[in-house]
Design a protein around this motif. Structure first.
Motif, PDB file in Angstrom:
ATOM      1  N   LEU A 274       0.736  -1.347   0.097  1.00 45.76           N
ATOM      2  CA  LEU A 274       0.012  -0.075  -0.091  1.00 45.76           C
ATOM      3  C   LEU A 274       0.835   1.250  -0.133  1.00 45.76           C
ATOM      4  CD1 LEU A 274      -2.575   1.268   0.005  1.00 45.76           C
ATOM      5  CD2 LEU A 274      -2.845   0.919   2.564  1.00 45.76           C
ATOM      6  N   VAL A 275       1.808   1.322   0.811  1.00 49.04           N
ATOM      7  CA  VAL A 275       2.735   2.402   0.942  1.00 49.04           C
ATOM      8  C   VAL A 275       3.318   2.610  -0.796  1.00 49.04           C
ATOM      9  CG1 VAL A 275       4.936   3.345   1.633  1.00 49.04           C
ATOM     10  CG2 VAL A 275       3.363   2.346   2.952  1.00 49.04           C
ATOM     11  N   THR A 276       3.971   1.573  -1.393  1.00 50.38           N
ATOM     12  CA  THR A 276       4.158   1.706  -2.640  1.00 50.38           C
ATOM     13  C   THR A 276       3.235   2.338  -3.555  1.00 50.38           C
ATOM     14  OG1 THR A 276       5.984  -0.076  -2.260  1.00 50.38           O
ATOM     15  CG2 THR A 276       5.402   0.425  -4.716  1.00 50.38           C
ATOM     16  N   LEU A 277       2.027   1.685  -3.500  1.00 50.57           N
ATOM     17  CA  LEU A 277       0.895   2.247  -4.401  1.00 50.57           C
ATOM     18  C   LEU A 277       0.680   3.828  -4.007  1.00 50.57           C
ATOM     19  CD1 LEU A 277      -1.487   1.301  -6.305  1.00 50.57           C
ATOM     20  CD2 LEU A 277      -2.793   1.079  -4.088  1.00 50.57           C
ATOM     21  N   LEU A 278       0.616   4.142  -2.861  1.00 44.82           N
ATOM     22  CA  LEU A 278       0.444   5.656  -2.506  1.00 44.82           C
ATOM     23  C   LEU A 278       1.535   6.417  -2.654  1.00 44.82           C
ATOM     24  CD1 LEU A 278      -1.187   4.907   1.080  1.00 44.82           C
ATOM     25  CD2 LEU A 278      -2.265   5.462  -1.078  1.00 44.82           C
ATOM     26  N   GLN A 279       2.768   5.794  -2.761  1.00 44.25           N
ATOM     27  CA  GLN A 279       4.060   6.905  -2.897  1.00 44.25           C
ATOM     28  C   GLN A 279       3.921   6.932  -4.615  1.00 44.25           C
ATOM     29  OE1 GLN A 279       6.457   8.053  -0.766  1.00 44.25           O
ATOM     30  NE2 GLN A 279       6.618   9.366  -2.647  1.00 44.25           N
ATOM     31  N   ALA A 280       3.629   5.880  -5.271  1.00 47.24           N
ATOM     32  CA  ALA A 280       3.470   6.107  -6.896  1.00 47.24           C
ATOM     33  C   ALA A 280       2.553   7.165  -7.129  1.00 47.24           C
ATOM     34  CB  ALA A 280       3.030   4.651  -7.334  1.00 47.24           C
ATOM     35  N   ALA A 281       1.532   7.314  -6.592  1.00 46.69           N
ATOM     36  CA  ALA A 281       0.217   8.325  -6.896  1.00 46.69           C
ATOM     37  C   ALA A 281       0.987   9.569  -6.429  1.00 46.69           C
ATOM     38  CB  ALA A 281      -0.856   8.032  -5.838  1.00 46.69           C
ATOM     39  N   LEU A 282       1.778   9.826  -5.520  1.00 45.00           N
ATOM     40  CA  LEU A 282       2.297  11.055  -5.132  1.00 45.00           C
ATOM     41  C   LEU A 282       3.179  11.426  -6.220  1.00 45.00           C
ATOM     42  CD1 LEU A 282       2.578  10.464  -1.363  1.00 45.00           C
ATOM     43  CD2 LEU A 282       1.087  12.020  -2.344  1.00 45.00           C
ATOM     44  N   THR A 283       3.936  10.590  -6.552  1.00 45.81           N
ATOM     45  CA  THR A 283       5.184  10.823  -7.684  1.00 45.81           C
ATOM     46  C   THR A 283       4.488  11.352  -8.908  1.00 45.81           C
ATOM     47  OG1 THR A 283       6.497   9.474  -6.625  1.00 45.81           O
ATOM     48  CG2 THR A 283       6.779   9.791  -8.954  1.00 45.81           C
ATOM     49  N   ASP A 284       3.154  10.298  -9.324  1.00 44.95           N
ATOM     50  CA  ASP A 284       2.666  10.624 -10.661  1.00 44.95           C
ATOM     51  C   ASP A 284       1.871  12.088 -10.635  1.00 44.95           C
ATOM     52  OD1 ASP A 284       3.319   8.339 -11.623  1.00 44.95           O
ATOM     53  OD2 ASP A 284       1.245   7.147 -11.105  1.00 44.95           O
ATOM     54  N   ALA A 285       1.577  12.534  -9.493  1.00 40.76           N
ATOM     55  CA  ALA A 285       1.027  13.779  -9.334  1.00 40.76           C
ATOM     56  C   ALA A 285       1.865  14.960  -9.146  1.00 40.76           C
ATOM     57  CB  ALA A 285       0.166  13.977  -7.898  1.00 40.76           C
ATOM     58  N   GLY A 286       3.398  14.725  -9.181  1.00 36.61           N
ATOM     59  CA  GLY A 286       4.549  15.724  -9.136  1.00 36.61           C
ATOM     60  C   GLY A 286       4.689  15.942  -7.778  1.00 36.61           C
ATOM     61  N   LEU A 287       4.285  15.222  -6.680  1.00 36.39           N
ATOM     62  CA  LEU A 287       4.456  15.665  -5.371  1.00 36.39           C
ATOM     63  C   LEU A 287       5.614  14.977  -4.869  1.00 36.39           C
ATOM     64  CD1 LEU A 287       0.603  15.416  -4.160  1.00 36.39           C
ATOM     65  CD2 LEU A 287       2.010  17.513  -4.621  1.00 36.39           C
ATOM     66  N   THR A 288       6.813  15.244  -5.481  1.00 31.09           N
ATOM     67  CA  THR A 288       8.138  14.363  -5.257  1.00 31.09           C
ATOM     68  C   THR A 288       8.854  14.457  -3.823  1.00 31.09           C
ATOM     69  OG1 THR A 288       9.255  16.057  -6.121  1.00 31.09           O
ATOM     70  CG2 THR A 288       8.562  14.078  -7.648  1.00 31.09           C
ATOM     71  N   LYS A 289       8.176  15.695  -3.019  1.00 33.82           N
ATOM     72  CA  LYS A 289       8.850  15.627  -1.583  1.00 33.82           C
ATOM     73  C   LYS A 289       7.687  15.071  -0.751  1.00 33.82           C
ATOM     74  CE  LYS A 289      11.729  19.609  -2.671  1.00 33.82           C
ATOM     75  NZ  LYS A 289      12.218  20.925  -2.454  1.00 33.82           N
ATOM     76  N   ALA A 290       6.705  14.967  -1.249  1.00 34.99           N
ATOM     77  CA  ALA A 290       5.731  14.234  -0.169  1.00 34.99           C
ATOM     78  C   ALA A 290       5.979  12.685   0.111  1.00 34.99           C
ATOM     79  CB  ALA A 290       4.264  14.180  -0.690  1.00 34.99           C
ATOM     80  N   ILE A 291       5.804  12.017   1.142  1.00 32.12           N
ATOM     81  CA  ILE A 291       6.328  10.388   1.510  1.00 32.12           C
ATOM     82  C   ILE A 291       4.934   9.967   2.034  1.00 32.12           C
ATOM     83  CG2 ILE A 291       8.570  11.154   1.985  1.00 32.12           C
ATOM     84  CD1 ILE A 291       8.159  10.654   4.843  1.00 32.12           C
ATOM     85  N   ALA A 292       5.126   8.720   1.493  1.00 37.70           N
ATOM     86  CA  ALA A 292       4.260   7.681   1.879  1.00 37.70           C
ATOM     87  C   ALA A 292       4.986   6.567   2.991  1.00 37.70           C
ATOM     88  CB  ALA A 292       3.509   6.839   1.052  1.00 37.70           C
ATOM     89  N   THR A 293       4.724   6.393   4.046  1.00 32.32           N
ATOM     90  CA  THR A 293       5.533   5.545   4.937  1.00 32.32           C
ATOM     91  C   THR A 293       4.582   4.604   5.768  1.00 32.32           C
ATOM     92  OG1 THR A 293       7.175   5.592   6.598  1.00 32.32           O
ATOM     93  CG2 THR A 293       5.663   7.396   6.430  1.00 32.32           C
ATOM     94  N   MET A 294       5.150   3.869   6.612  1.00 34.73           N
ATOM     95  CA  MET A 294       4.621   3.024   7.617  1.00 34.73           C
ATOM     96  C   MET A 294       5.213   3.403   9.065  1.00 34.73           C
ATOM     97  SD  MET A 294       3.845  -0.874   6.308  1.00 34.73           S
ATOM     98  CE  MET A 294       3.429  -1.558   7.610  1.00 34.73           C
ATOM     99  N   ASN A 295       6.254   4.291   8.743  1.00 36.02           N
ATOM    100  CA  ASN A 295       7.130   4.883  10.010  1.00 36.02           C
ATOM    101  C   ASN A 295       6.507   6.097  10.518  1.00 36.02           C
ATOM    102  OD1 ASN A 295       8.921   5.476  11.901  1.00 36.02           O
ATOM    103  ND2 ASN A 295      10.597   5.393  10.436  1.00 36.02           N
ATOM    104  N   ALA A 296       5.598   6.198  11.532  1.00 29.86           N
ATOM    105  CA  ALA A 296       5.029   7.265  12.013  1.00 29.86           C
ATOM    106  C   ALA A 296       6.362   8.395  12.590  1.00 29.86           C
ATOM    107  CB  ALA A 296       4.065   6.875  13.194  1.00 29.86           C
ATOM    108  N   ALA A 297       7.461   8.015  12.856  1.00 32.29           N
ATOM    109  CA  ALA A 297       8.561   8.772  13.426  1.00 32.29           C
ATOM    110  C   ALA A 297       8.828   9.848  12.338  1.00 32.29           C
ATOM    111  CB  ALA A 297       9.702   8.000  13.750  1.00 32.29           C
ATOM    112  N   GLU A 298       8.522   9.623  10.875  1.00 33.55           N
ATOM    113  CA  GLU A 298       8.858  10.431   9.723  1.00 33.55           C
ATOM    114  C   GLU A 298       7.847  11.536   9.882  1.00 33.55           C
ATOM    115  OE1 GLU A 298       9.940   8.664   6.070  1.00 33.55           O
ATOM    116  OE2 GLU A 298      10.077   6.645   7.060  1.00 33.55           O
TER     117      GLU A 298
END
Length: 127
Positions: A12-36
Motif C-alpha cells: 500500500l505504501v508503494t501504491l500511495l507513493q506512486a500516486a504522489l510521484t505521478d502527481a508531481g508531489l515528489t517531496k511528499a512521502i508515504a510510509t508506515m513509520n510514524a516517526a517520519e
C-alpha cells in the motif's frame, strides 16, 4: 519474512507513493513509520496505519486500511489543508479505492498535533 499484513502495508505504501510521484508531489512521502511525520510534514506525509481486522468469515480476516494524510505547519491550517487536499486529490486521480475521509489532527511522537485527514479504504487486493 514479514507477516502478510505487513507485506500488504508495504504494498500500500508503494501504491500511495506512486500516486504522489505521478502527481508531481515528489517531496511528499508515504510510509508506515510514524516517526517520519515531524520532519516530512512540510511537504505532506501519508502514514499507513496498522489495519483494522474484519473477521466476517472463518477464513483469514480482511484488513481494513486507514491512512493518515498529515501536513504542517501546525500554525497555518490553511496551508496545511491545501497540502492535504492536494495529496487526497492525487489519490482520487490515481483511483485509490478510498471509502471515507475524516478531518482531524495527527499527534506525532514528539511535538504539537498537526492537521490531518484520516482516509479509510475499501478492501484492497494487495496480494
Amino acid at each position: 519474512m514479514a507477516s502478510p499484513r505487513i507485506e500488504q502495508g508495504l504494498a500500500l505504501v508503494t501504491l500511495l507513493q506512486a500516486a504522489l510521484t505521478d502527481a508531481g508531489l515528489t517531496k511528499a512521502i508515504a510510509t508506515m513509520n510514524a516517526a517520519e511525520v515531524p520532519s516530512g510534514s512540510r511537504y505532506g506525509v501519508v502514514v499507513v496505519a496498522a489495519p483494522e481486522l474484519d473477521f466476517a468469515t472463518w477464513n483469514d480476516p480482511t484488513p481494513l486500511w486507514e491512512v493518515h494524510v498529515v501536513a504542517g505547519p501546525a500554525t497555518d491550517y490553511l496551508a496545511a489543508w491545501d497540502t492535504i487536499d492536494t495529496i487526497i486529490q492525487a489519490f482520487v486521480v490515481a483511483q485509490i479505492n478510498l471509502k471515507t475521509g475524516t478531518p482531524g489532527q495527527y499527534q506525532p511522537f514528539q511535538g504539537v498535533a498537526l492537521p490531518a485527514y484520516t482516509l479509510s479504504l475499501n478492501p484492497l487486493d494487495l496480494a
